[in-house]
Design a protein around this motif. Structure first.
Motif, short mmCIF file in Angstrom:
data_model
loop_
_atom_site.label_atom_id
_atom_site.label_comp_id
_atom_site.label_asym_id
_atom_site.label_seq_id
_atom_site.Cartn_x
_atom_site.Cartn_y
_atom_site.Cartn_z
N GLY A 108 -30.70 -24.89 -117.52
CA GLY A 108 -32.05 -24.68 -118.04
C GLY A 108 -33.10 -24.80 -116.96
O GLY A 108 -34.24 -25.17 -117.20
N GLN A 109 -32.70 -24.47 -115.71
CA GLN A 109 -33.61 -24.59 -114.55
C GLN A 109 -33.65 -23.28 -113.78
O GLN A 109 -32.97 -23.14 -112.77
N PRO A 110 -34.44 -22.30 -114.23
CA PRO A 110 -34.49 -21.03 -113.48
C PRO A 110 -35.12 -21.23 -112.10
O PRO A 110 -36.10 -21.97 -111.97
N VAL A 111 -34.51 -20.60 -111.11
CA VAL A 111 -35.08 -20.65 -109.75
C VAL A 111 -36.23 -19.64 -109.70
O VAL A 111 -36.09 -18.51 -110.15
N CYS A 112 -37.40 -20.09 -109.19
CA CYS A 112 -38.51 -19.11 -109.12
C CYS A 112 -38.82 -18.63 -107.72
O CYS A 112 -39.61 -17.71 -107.54
N GLY A 113 -38.19 -19.22 -106.70
CA GLY A 113 -38.44 -18.71 -105.35
C GLY A 113 -37.61 -19.45 -104.32
O GLY A 113 -37.20 -20.60 -104.53
N LEU A 114 -37.35 -18.75 -103.20
CA LEU A 114 -36.60 -19.34 -102.08
C LEU A 114 -37.46 -19.19 -100.84
O LEU A 114 -37.97 -18.09 -100.58
N SER A 115 -37.61 -20.28 -100.07
CA SER A 115 -38.32 -20.11 -98.80
C SER A 115 -37.55 -20.83 -97.70
O SER A 115 -36.88 -21.84 -97.95
N LEU A 116 -37.65 -20.28 -96.49
CA LEU A 116 -36.95 -20.86 -95.34
C LEU A 116 -37.85 -21.87 -94.65
O LEU A 116 -39.01 -21.58 -94.36
N GLN A 117 -37.31 -23.06 -94.37
CA GLN A 117 -38.04 -24.10 -93.66
C GLN A 117 -37.93 -23.84 -92.15
O GLN A 117 -36.98 -23.20 -91.71
N PRO A 118 -38.86 -24.38 -91.36
CA PRO A 118 -38.81 -24.14 -89.91
C PRO A 118 -37.47 -24.54 -89.29
O PRO A 118 -36.99 -23.88 -88.37
N GLU A 119 -36.84 -25.62 -89.80
CA GLU A 119 -35.57 -26.06 -89.17
C GLU A 119 -34.37 -25.27 -89.70
O GLU A 119 -33.22 -25.55 -89.35
N GLY A 120 -34.61 -24.26 -90.56
CA GLY A 120 -33.52 -23.37 -90.97
C GLY A 120 -32.90 -23.69 -92.32
O GLY A 120 -31.97 -23.01 -92.74
N SER A 121 -33.39 -24.72 -93.03
CA SER A 121 -32.84 -25.00 -94.36
C SER A 121 -33.66 -24.25 -95.41
O SER A 121 -34.70 -23.66 -95.11
N TRP A 122 -33.20 -24.30 -96.65
CA TRP A 122 -33.88 -23.60 -97.76
C TRP A 122 -34.71 -24.59 -98.57
O TRP A 122 -34.29 -25.72 -98.81
N LYS A 123 -35.85 -24.11 -99.03
CA LYS A 123 -36.59 -24.83 -100.07
C LYS A 123 -36.45 -23.98 -101.32
O LYS A 123 -36.78 -22.79 -101.31
N VAL A 124 -35.92 -24.59 -102.37
CA VAL A 124 -35.63 -23.86 -103.61
C VAL A 124 -36.62 -24.33 -104.68
O VAL A 124 -36.62 -25.51 -105.06
N SER A 125 -37.49 -23.43 -105.14
CA SER A 125 -38.49 -23.80 -106.15
C SER A 125 -37.93 -23.62 -107.55
O SER A 125 -37.43 -22.55 -107.90
N LEU A 126 -38.01 -24.70 -108.35
CA LEU A 126 -37.54 -24.67 -109.74
C LEU A 126 -38.72 -25.01 -110.65
O LEU A 126 -38.89 -26.16 -111.05
N GLY A 127 -39.55 -24.05 -110.95
CA GLY A 127 -40.68 -24.34 -111.85
C GLY A 127 -41.60 -25.38 -111.24
O GLY A 127 -42.30 -25.12 -110.26
N ASP A 128 -41.57 -26.61 -111.82
CA ASP A 128 -42.52 -27.64 -111.36
C ASP A 128 -41.92 -28.57 -110.30
O ASP A 128 -42.54 -29.56 -109.93
N SER A 129 -40.71 -28.30 -109.83
CA SER A 129 -40.13 -29.15 -108.78
C SER A 129 -39.48 -28.27 -107.72
O SER A 129 -39.40 -27.06 -107.88
N SER A 130 -39.02 -28.89 -106.64
CA SER A 130 -38.29 -28.11 -105.63
C SER A 130 -37.21 -28.98 -105.01
O SER A 130 -37.27 -30.21 -105.05
N LEU A 131 -36.17 -28.31 -104.48
CA LEU A 131 -35.04 -29.00 -103.85
C LEU A 131 -34.80 -28.36 -102.49
O LEU A 131 -35.20 -27.22 -102.25
N GLU A 132 -34.10 -29.10 -101.62
CA GLU A 132 -33.74 -28.53 -100.31
C GLU A 132 -32.24 -28.36 -100.23
O GLU A 132 -31.49 -29.14 -100.82
N ALA A 133 -31.81 -27.34 -99.50
CA ALA A 133 -30.37 -27.10 -99.30
C ALA A 133 -30.17 -26.51 -97.91
O ALA A 133 -31.01 -25.76 -97.42
#
Length: 483
Positions: free
Chosen positions: A254-279
Motif C-alpha cells: 500500500g506504498q506507491p513509489v512516486c519518484g526516484l532520485s540519485l544522491q551525489p554519492e550514487g545511492s537512490w532516494k525513493v519517495s513514497l508519498g509523505d516519506s522517503s527511503l534510501e537504497a
C-alpha cells in the motif's frame, strides 16, 4: 553497514528477486515495496462459498525445461510439495487442446498419426507444412512479426489459425504486431541456428543444466503438462511473502513509489508519498512504463525506451455451472481473431483440476476476453462494464460449449495493462536499456514481465537473475541487465 537493496513491485518477479537476494552468501538488507494492498500481482485465487477455487490470473504452471524445474525447486524449498496438483501426461487436459473455427471445436493434431491425417480447420495434413518448412531458406531480417514468420515458414493456415490463436492465448496480442524473436525465441533461434524450425526443435539448443529434486524427477517421470496448488495459485506468492518476513525482509504494501532520485554519492532516494527511503541498489519489478515515469532526469534516455513497452488489458470471467457437462475433454480452446475478435479462448478448469470444484462439485470454466482488441472496443465508444463482459462470456460459453443454462456463479475482473506486448523490434529496446545502464553505471536492475517473458516461470527466473546480478557485482562495477 551492509548495503540496502530495494525491490519495487510485489508481484511474483519482485517476490522471487527478494527471495534469491536473502538466500545469497552475504545477503544485503532487502526492502520490498508494493503500491497495492496485496502481494502476488496478477496471481490471485478466490474461494467460493462451496469451497471451489477460481483463478483470476494464471491457473497453472508448466514444469518443462530448466525454468520449469527451477520453479518446482522453489516449491520444494518453500515446503509446498504436498499442495501440488499435477496434470499427468496421460490426462485429457494434457493431451487435448482445441481451436474454435467455423462454429466448431477442432482438436489440435498431436502425435505422428495426427500430423499425417488431414485435421480441420487445416485443409492438408500438417506433416506437409513441416516437410515444406525443411526446404525453406533462412530469414534474413533481425526480427519479424509472428504472423509473417509463421506464414513464410509454415504457410497461411498455420499462421492464421494456430499462431494467431497462440498469440491470443499467451499474450492476448495480435500476431501481426508481435515479434517472433521476443515472443517465441526458441522458434527464432531454431531457424537462425539450423535453418529450420523443425530441425532446430528436434536437435535442440543443447540442454541447459537443470536442478534436481524428487519433485522435479516425479514431474519428468509422470510427464506433467502443468501443475497448480490445492488452495489455488496465490498460495505461492503468499508463502513467499511469509518466508520473506520471517527472514527479516521489510515488506511495505500500500506504498506507491512516486519518484526516484540519485544522491551525489550514487545511492537512490525513493519517495513514497509523505516519506522517503534510501537504497544502494534498486531492482525494479514493476511494469516498464510505470518505471519510466519514476526515473530522474539523468535517466531520461532509459525512460523514453521503457515508456514504449506497452501492455494490454484482459477481462477474465470465471463461470460455474451446476449439473452441466462439457462436449469435449481437454485443457481448453483458443479462438482465432478471424472467428471472434473479443473472445480469446476458454479454459476448462474442472477438467485439469477437479479437486478445486467445491462441494457439491460444479463445472468451472474461465472465459478470457479482450487483450489487443479491447482498445478497439474502447475506441468505438463501448462502455467496458462488468455486465458487458459477463454477457459476452456467457454467450461464448453457450455458443462454443453448449452451456446454455445461466451459471450458478460468475466473477468478472478486468486486469488493466496486465500483459506486456513484445512488438516488432522489442529486442532493440532491451539492448538500448542494457547499454544505457552499463554506460551510466546506474545501480538499477530490471526484472519482470516487461522484458523477457510473461509466463510465471519466466517472471520467477527474471527475479532470480536480477538477484544474481546484484549479488555477483560490486555496485561500482557494471550492473547486469537480465544477464
Amino acid at each position: 553497514m551492509g548495503r540496502t537493496v530495494m525491490v519495487l513491485g510485489g508481484g511474483i518477479s519482485g517476490l522471487a528477486a527478494s527471495y534469491h537476494l536473502i538466500r545469497g552468501r552475504s545477503p544485503p538488507k532487502v526492502i520490498l515495496v508494493e503500491g497495492g494492498k496485496r502481494l502476488g500481482g496478477w496471481i490471485r485465487s478466490v474461494r467460493g462459498s462451496d469451497g471451489a477455487i477460481f483463478e483470476l490470473g494464471p491457473r497453472g504452471i508448466r514444469p518443462a525445461g530448466a525454468l520449469g524445474a527451477r520453479t518446482l525447486l522453489l516449491v520444494s524449498e518453500l515446503g509446498l510439495e504436498s499442495e501440488v496438483l499435477p496434470v499427468r501426461g496421460d490426462h485429457p487436459a494434457a493431451r487435448n487442446r482445441f481451436l474454435y473455427v467455423g462454429g466448431t471445436l477442432h482438436p489440435l493434431p498431436s502425435g505422428l498419426r495426427g500430423l499425417l491425417r488431414p485435421s480441420p480447420p487445416f485443409s492438408k495434413p500438417l506433416f506437409w507444412a513441416g516437410l515444406k518448412e525443411l526446404m525453406k531458406p533462412r530469414g534474413k531480417e533481425p526480427d519479424e512479426t509472428v504472423h509473417s514468420f509463421a506464414q513464410r515458414r509454415l504457410g497461411p493456415e498455420v499462421a492464421s489459425f494456430a499462431m494467431d490463436s497462440l498469440c491470443r492465448g499467451v499474450f492476448a496480442g495480435n500476431s501481426r504486431e508481435l515479434s517472433i524473436r521476443s515472443c517465441f525465441p526458441s522458434l527464432f533461434q531454431a531457424e537462425q541456428t539450423h535453418r529450420s524450425i523443425l530441425l532446430g526443435l528436434l536437435l535442440g539448443a543443447g540442454q541447459s543444466p537443470q536442478p534436481d529434486s524428487s519433485l522435479i524427477r516425479q514431474a519428468r517421470a509422470e510427464r506433467w503438462s502443468q501443475w497448480s496448488l490445492r488452495g489455488g495459485m496465490e498460495l505461492l506468492p503468499q508463502t513467499l511473502h511469509n518466508y520473506l518476513t520471517s527472514k527479516g525482509v521489510t515488506v511495505l504494501s500500500g506504498q506507491p513509489v512516486c519518484g526516484l532520485s540519485l544522491q551525489p554519492e550514487g545511492s537512490w532516494k525513493v519517495s513514497l508519498g509523505d516519506s522517503s527511503l534510501e537504497a544502494d541498489h534498486i531492482i525494479s519489478a514493476i511494469p516498464a512504463s510505470e518505471l519510466s515515469k519514476l526515473l530522474p532526469a539523468e535517466a531520461a534516455p532509459l525512460a523514453r525506451v521503457l515508456s514504449t513497452i506497452k501492455a494490454v488489458s484482459v477481462a477474465v470471467v470465471n463461470l460455474q455451472y451446476r449439473g452441466a457437462c462439457l462436449p469435449v475433454q481437454g485443457f481448453g480452446h483458443l479462438v482465432p481473431s478471424s472467428e471472434d475478435p473479443t473472445v480469446l479462448g476458454i479454459v476448462y478448469d474442472s477438467i485439469a483440476f477437479p479437486e478445486q470444484d467445491g462441494d457439491p462439485p460444479g463445472l468451472r470454466v474461465t472465459v478470457m476476453l479482450g487483450g489487443y482488441w479491447l482498445q478497439k472496443l474502447e475506441a468505438n465508444g463501448h462502455q467496458l462494464s462488468p455486465e458487458l463482459f459477463q454477457q459476452q462470456a456467457q454467450k461464448a460459453a453457450a455458443t462454443q460449449l453448449g452451456l446454455k443454462e445461466p451459471p450458478s456463479h460468475c466473477l468478472v475482473h478486468l486486469h488493466k495493462n496486465c500483459i506486456p506486448q513484445y512488438t516488432l523490434g522489442h529486442w532493440q529496446k532491451l539492448d538500448s536499456a542494457k547499454q544505457f545502464l552499463t554506460a551510466q553505471r546506474l545501480p538499477l536492475t530490471l526484472a519482470g514481465a516487461s522484458y523477457e517473458g510473461v509466463a510465471v516461470n519466466e517472471c520467477i527466473e527474471s527475479g532470480r537473475q536480477a538477484a544474481a546480478a546484484v549479488l555477483g557485482t560490486d555496485l561500482t562495477a557494471d550492473p547486469t541487465f537480465l544477464s
